[in-house]
Design a protein around this motif. Structure first.
Motif, PDB file in Angstrom:
ATOM      1  N   LEU A 261       0.899  -1.162   0.000  1.00  0.00           N
ATOM      2  CA  LEU A 261       0.000   0.000   0.000  1.00  0.00           C
ATOM      3  C   LEU A 261       0.935   1.209   0.000  1.00  0.00           C
ATOM      4  N   SER A 262       0.395   2.368  -0.382  1.00  0.00           N
ATOM      5  CA  SER A 262       1.277   3.542  -0.437  1.00  0.00           C
ATOM      6  C   SER A 262       0.492   4.811  -0.130  1.00  0.00           C
ATOM      7  N   ASP A 263       1.220   5.896   0.092  1.00  0.00           N
ATOM      8  CA  ASP A 263       0.594   7.222   0.036  1.00  0.00           C
ATOM      9  C   ASP A 263       1.591   8.137  -0.672  1.00  0.00           C
ATOM     10  N   SER A 264       1.355   9.424  -0.667  1.00  0.00           N
ATOM     11  CA  SER A 264       2.223  10.272  -1.475  1.00  0.00           C
ATOM     12  C   SER A 264       3.636  10.395  -0.893  1.00  0.00           C
ATOM     13  N   LYS A 275      -3.906  -7.872   5.829  1.00  0.00           N
ATOM     14  CA  LYS A 275      -5.291  -8.329   5.999  1.00  0.00           C
ATOM     15  C   LYS A 275      -5.633  -8.430   7.486  1.00  0.00           C
ATOM     16  N   GLY A 276      -6.908  -8.678   7.770  1.00  0.00           N
ATOM     17  CA  GLY A 276      -7.347  -8.869   9.158  1.00  0.00           C
ATOM     18  C   GLY A 276      -7.012  -7.662  10.016  1.00  0.00           C
ATOM     19  N   GLU A 277      -6.297  -7.942  11.113  1.00  0.00           N
ATOM     20  CA  GLU A 277      -5.984  -6.881  12.078  1.00  0.00           C
ATOM     21  C   GLU A 277      -5.109  -5.792  11.435  1.00  0.00           C
ATOM     22  N   LYS A 278      -4.231  -6.195  10.509  1.00  0.00           N
ATOM     23  CA  LYS A 278      -3.349  -5.227   9.837  1.00  0.00           C
ATOM     24  C   LYS A 278      -4.173  -4.292   8.952  1.00  0.00           C
ATOM     25  N   TRP A 279      -5.171  -4.844   8.303  1.00  0.00           N
ATOM     26  CA  TRP A 279      -6.060  -4.021   7.471  1.00  0.00           C
ATOM     27  C   TRP A 279      -6.861  -3.052   8.351  1.00  0.00           C
ATOM     28  N   GLU A 280      -7.323  -3.540   9.501  1.00  0.00           N
ATOM     29  CA  GLU A 280      -8.054  -2.670  10.443  1.00  0.00           C
ATOM     30  C   GLU A 280      -7.153  -1.514  10.880  1.00  0.00           C
ATOM     31  N   VAL A 288      -9.245   7.675  10.609  1.00  0.00           N
ATOM     32  CA  VAL A 288      -9.517   8.305  11.907  1.00  0.00           C
ATOM     33  C   VAL A 288      -8.354   9.227  12.293  1.00  0.00           C
ATOM     34  N   ARG A 289      -7.146   8.643  12.340  1.00  0.00           N
ATOM     35  CA  ARG A 289      -5.999   9.459  12.757  1.00  0.00           C
ATOM     36  C   ARG A 289      -5.439  10.302  11.628  1.00  0.00           C
ATOM     37  N   ARG A 290      -5.776   9.961  10.394  1.00  0.00           N
ATOM     38  CA  ARG A 290      -5.280  10.645   9.193  1.00  0.00           C
ATOM     39  C   ARG A 290      -3.746  10.716   9.195  1.00  0.00           C
ATOM     40  N   GLY A 291      -3.142   9.561   9.519  1.00  0.00           N
ATOM     41  CA  GLY A 291      -1.672   9.479   9.583  1.00  0.00           C
ATOM     42  C   GLY A 291      -1.060   9.036   8.267  1.00  0.00           C
ATOM     43  N   ARG A 292       0.241   8.729   8.300  1.00  0.00           N
ATOM     44  CA  ARG A 292       0.982   8.359   7.095  1.00  0.00           C
ATOM     45  C   ARG A 292       1.237   6.846   7.060  1.00  0.00           C
ATOM     46  N   ILE A 293       1.343   6.274   5.868  1.00  0.00           N
ATOM     47  CA  ILE A 293       1.475   4.822   5.710  1.00  0.00           C
ATOM     48  C   ILE A 293       2.794   4.314   6.302  1.00  0.00           C
ATOM     49  N   LYS A 294       3.777   5.198   6.410  1.00  0.00           N
ATOM     50  CA  LYS A 294       5.053   4.855   7.040  1.00  0.00           C
ATOM     51  C   LYS A 294       4.837   4.239   8.436  1.00  0.00           C
ATOM     52  N   GLU A 295       3.801   4.720   9.135  1.00  0.00           N
ATOM     53  CA  GLU A 295       3.539   4.229  10.495  1.00  0.00           C
ATOM     54  C   GLU A 295       3.208   2.735  10.490  1.00  0.00           C
ATOM     55  N   TYR A 296       2.651   2.245   9.377  1.00  0.00           N
ATOM     56  CA  TYR A 296       2.356   0.809   9.251  1.00  0.00           C
ATOM     57  C   TYR A 296       3.667   0.023   9.311  1.00  0.00           C
ATOM     58  N   ALA A 297       4.672   0.527   8.577  1.00  0.00           N
ATOM     59  CA  ALA A 297       5.967  -0.163   8.546  1.00  0.00           C
ATOM     60  C   ALA A 297       6.577  -0.191   9.949  1.00  0.00           C
ATOM     61  N   GLU A 298       6.424   0.912  10.676  1.00  0.00           N
ATOM     62  CA  GLU A 298       6.977   0.970  12.040  1.00  0.00           C
ATOM     63  C   GLU A 298       6.227   0.002  12.955  1.00  0.00           C
ATOM     64  N   TYR A 304       9.863  -0.130   4.291  1.00  0.00           N
ATOM     65  CA  TYR A 304       9.201   1.094   3.830  1.00  0.00           C
ATOM     66  C   TYR A 304      10.120   1.752   2.803  1.00  0.00           C
ATOM     67  N   TYR A 305       9.561   2.136   1.682  1.00  0.00           N
ATOM     68  CA  TYR A 305      10.360   2.771   0.620  1.00  0.00           C
ATOM     69  C   TYR A 305       9.913   4.222   0.451  1.00  0.00           C
ATOM     70  N   PRO A 306      10.649   5.146   1.092  1.00  0.00           N
ATOM     71  CA  PRO A 306      10.219   6.547   1.021  1.00  0.00           C
ATOM     72  C   PRO A 306      10.265   7.077  -0.408  1.00  0.00           C
ATOM     73  N   GLY A 307       9.292   7.878  -0.748  1.00  0.00           N
ATOM     74  CA  GLY A 307       9.263   8.551  -2.044  1.00  0.00           C
ATOM     75  C   GLY A 307       9.001   7.630  -3.227  1.00  0.00           C
ATOM     76  N   LYS A 308       8.644   6.385  -2.968  1.00  0.00           N
ATOM     77  CA  LYS A 308       8.445   5.432  -4.078  1.00  0.00           C
ATOM     78  C   LYS A 308       7.000   4.955  -4.159  1.00  0.00           C
ATOM     79  N   MET A 309       6.561   4.715  -5.397  1.00  0.00           N
ATOM     80  CA  MET A 309       5.290   4.028  -5.620  1.00  0.00           C
ATOM     81  C   MET A 309       5.617   2.535  -5.708  1.00  0.00           C
ATOM     82  N   PRO A 310       4.640   1.656  -5.475  1.00  0.00           N
ATOM     83  CA  PRO A 310       4.936   0.212  -5.521  1.00  0.00           C
ATOM     84  C   PRO A 310       5.563  -0.216  -6.846  1.00  0.00           C
ATOM     85  N   TRP A 311       5.166   0.438  -7.940  1.00  0.00           N
ATOM     86  CA  TRP A 311       5.649   0.025  -9.278  1.00  0.00           C
ATOM     87  C   TRP A 311       7.138   0.297  -9.434  1.00  0.00           C
ATOM     88  N   GLU A 312       7.618   1.294  -8.706  1.00  0.00           N
ATOM     89  CA  GLU A 312       9.040   1.648  -8.828  1.00  0.00           C
ATOM     90  C   GLU A 312       9.940   0.659  -8.093  1.00  0.00           C
TER      91      GLU A 312
END
Ligand code: NDP
Length: 453
Positions: A261-264, A275-280, A288-298, A304-312
């Motif tokens: 998954l990614s964000d800007s 999936k499951g709990e990770k998806w929740e 809700v928190r409107r946070g960044r996807i980086k927090e998932y990696a933490e 986590y690949y900063p500045g990259k889209m999955p295709w890159e």
């Protein structure tokens, strides 16, 4: 002039007349080139100048949106509503709030919407709108004040039988709530002038899920043509917003493994599957928190690949069977497409609008990668918006099962129409050509029936 020369001359005139609108040019070229075989069969379309008419919006509204931030500072943004085509019904299409929004972007989205809405088989015209306002980092009160200011102009151009906006990038449940509240306050009527409303006050069940689920149902139909299914497929998804979230949920429910998954700001890679709990966790993080996807990696200790889209980072993934771009336009570049193909890619299904650059699409088609273009694959969102409009008119609400079943049937039919049109017009298996022709034909015939406008 033969049909090819005619199409090229129309495209050139559009490019001259609409300078600098590069996404609009790109979308127009793709559609017009692919309907060329249809023009040969139906020269009446050329005589009635359907191409020239269908590429010119019926109306464009541009307006000032002035609002105050929490510190009392005044800001001025620009609002847009492009009412592109009403041959099949009231204008219908989302609002996008993102700093990159300008007229050319809204026109590309509105133009694509014409054919997408036509493919759903529902009575929906096409429009699109938005603003260069950036909701990111704004407080709820700032977003509310902006939405109220935006609707204070927009309300006079929309209505349940005229134009019915919905959400898009940066416009979700919160924004639709504020926009609807202001609309109702001004017109003094509780009516379905927006879709994507909360269920409690007139929304449809499955509308939040519709685009992501629809993309996945479309993928199932694509895979079926090769006797395959989603189960055990490794799926890379971009974005972490509305479309990506529910695509991820449905893919996992069908036994697929969602690995990105990614964000800007960057991409997370979780080979175990999101999936499951990770998806929740993602749902809470983003909605809700409107946070960044980086927090998932933490949180889960994954890459986590900063500045990259999955295709890159396609070559870094152990495997990639399916790509589901669900973030933004032109996110898959030609070099990314190549990397994915080298890594065994079987299918691409577009959740976002026009996420693959033309060179990438060409490579997918040349390499027999199944390719589901946005205007067919992501039509589930607007289809359920159409169902929300029906429910509002009837003043009743269907069950989730009922809406989901209709959504499945609509996605199946869209795939069938695109598949059949591709075959009939000499490009078997090419759903880009098929979707463009099938979508175009219904609108063009309606325009012929309705006289010159
Ligand atoms: P959201 O705003 O909910 O989510 C968008 C996601 O994509 C966010 O994770 C965002 O990251 C990321 N993103 C947006 N712009 C960029 C960019 N320029 N570069 C990298 N990442 C980016 O939007 P939706 O999920 O609703 O929409 C996503 C796509 O799907 C759009 O193309 C939209 O037009 C299309 N679509 C949406 C429908 C719907 O029903 N919502 C229907 C049909 C199509 P960040 O938060 O960091 O900006």
């Amino acid at each position: 002039m033969n049909a090819e020369e005619y199409v090229e001359s129309v495209i050139q005139k559009i490019e001259e007349k609409n300078p600098g609108e590069k996404e609009f040019h790109q979308a127009v070229r793709e559609v017009l080139e692919s309907v060329t075989p249809l023009l040969k069969e139906k020269p009446e379309y050329m005589k009635a100048k359907i191409l020239e008419r269908i590429t010119e919006p019926e109306r464009v509204v541009m307006f000032r949106v002035a609002w105050e931030d929490d510190n009392g500072e005044v800001h001025v943004n620009r609002g847009y509503r492009v009412q592109f085509n009403s041959a099949l019904g009231p204008y219908k299409g989302g609002l996008r709030f993102h700093p990159s929004v300008y007229l050319g972007l809204v026109k590309f989205l509105g133009f694509e919407q014409i054919f997408k809405n036509s493919l759903t088989g529902l009575p929906l015209g096409a429009g699109k709108g938005g603003s260069d306002f950036d909701p990111k980092g704004k407080s709820d009160s700032e977003v509310r004040r902006f939405c109220q200011a935006f609707m204070t102009e927009l309300y006079r151009h929309i209505g349940p039988d005229t134009d019915v906006p919905a959400g898009d990038i940066g416009v979700g449940a919160r924004e639709i709530g504020y926009l609807f509240g202001q609309y109702k306050r001004i017109v003094n009527r509780f009516e379905g002038a927006l879709t994507g409303k909360a269920y409690e006050w007139g929304g449809s069940l499955i509308r939040p899920e519709a685009t992501g689920y629809g993309v996945t149902y479309f993928l199932e139909e694509m895979l079926k043509t090769r006797g395959e299914g989603v189960e055990r497929k490794v799926v890379a998804i971009s974005g972490a917003g509305n479309v990506a979230q529910y695509a991820a949920q449905k893919v996992s429910q069908l036994g697929g493994i969602v690995v990105t998954l990614s964000d800007s700001d960057g991409t997370v890679y979780d080979p175990e599957g999101i999936k499951g709990e990770k998806w929740e966790y993602v749902m809470e993080l983003k909605n809700v928190r409107r946070g960044r996807i980086k927090e998932y990696a933490e949180e889960y200790g994954v890459q986590y690949y900063p500045g990259k889209m999955p295709w890159e980072i396609a070559e870094k993934l152990e495997k990639i069977d399916i790509a589901m771009p669900c973030a933004t336009q032109n996110e898959i570049k030609e070099q990314d497409a190549k990397k994915m193909i080298d890594n065994g890619l079987k299918a691409v299904v577009e959740g976002a609008n026009m996420p693959s650059v033309p060179g990438a699409v060409r490579l997918f088609l040349e390499n027999s990668v199944l390719f589901g273009p946005a205007k067919a694959a992501n039509a589930g969102g607007v289809a359920v918006s159409g169902l929300e409009m029906s429910q509002n008119s009837m003043r009743l609400q269907w069950t989730a099962e009922e809406v989901d079943e209709r959504l499945k049937q609509i996605m199946k039919r869209i795939h069938e129409q695109a598949w059949n049109a591709a075959k009939e017009y000499g490009s078997p298996g090419n759903l880009v050509v098929g979707a463009n022709i099938a979508g175009f034909k219904r609108v063009a015939d309606a325009m012929l029936d309705q006289g010159l406008y």
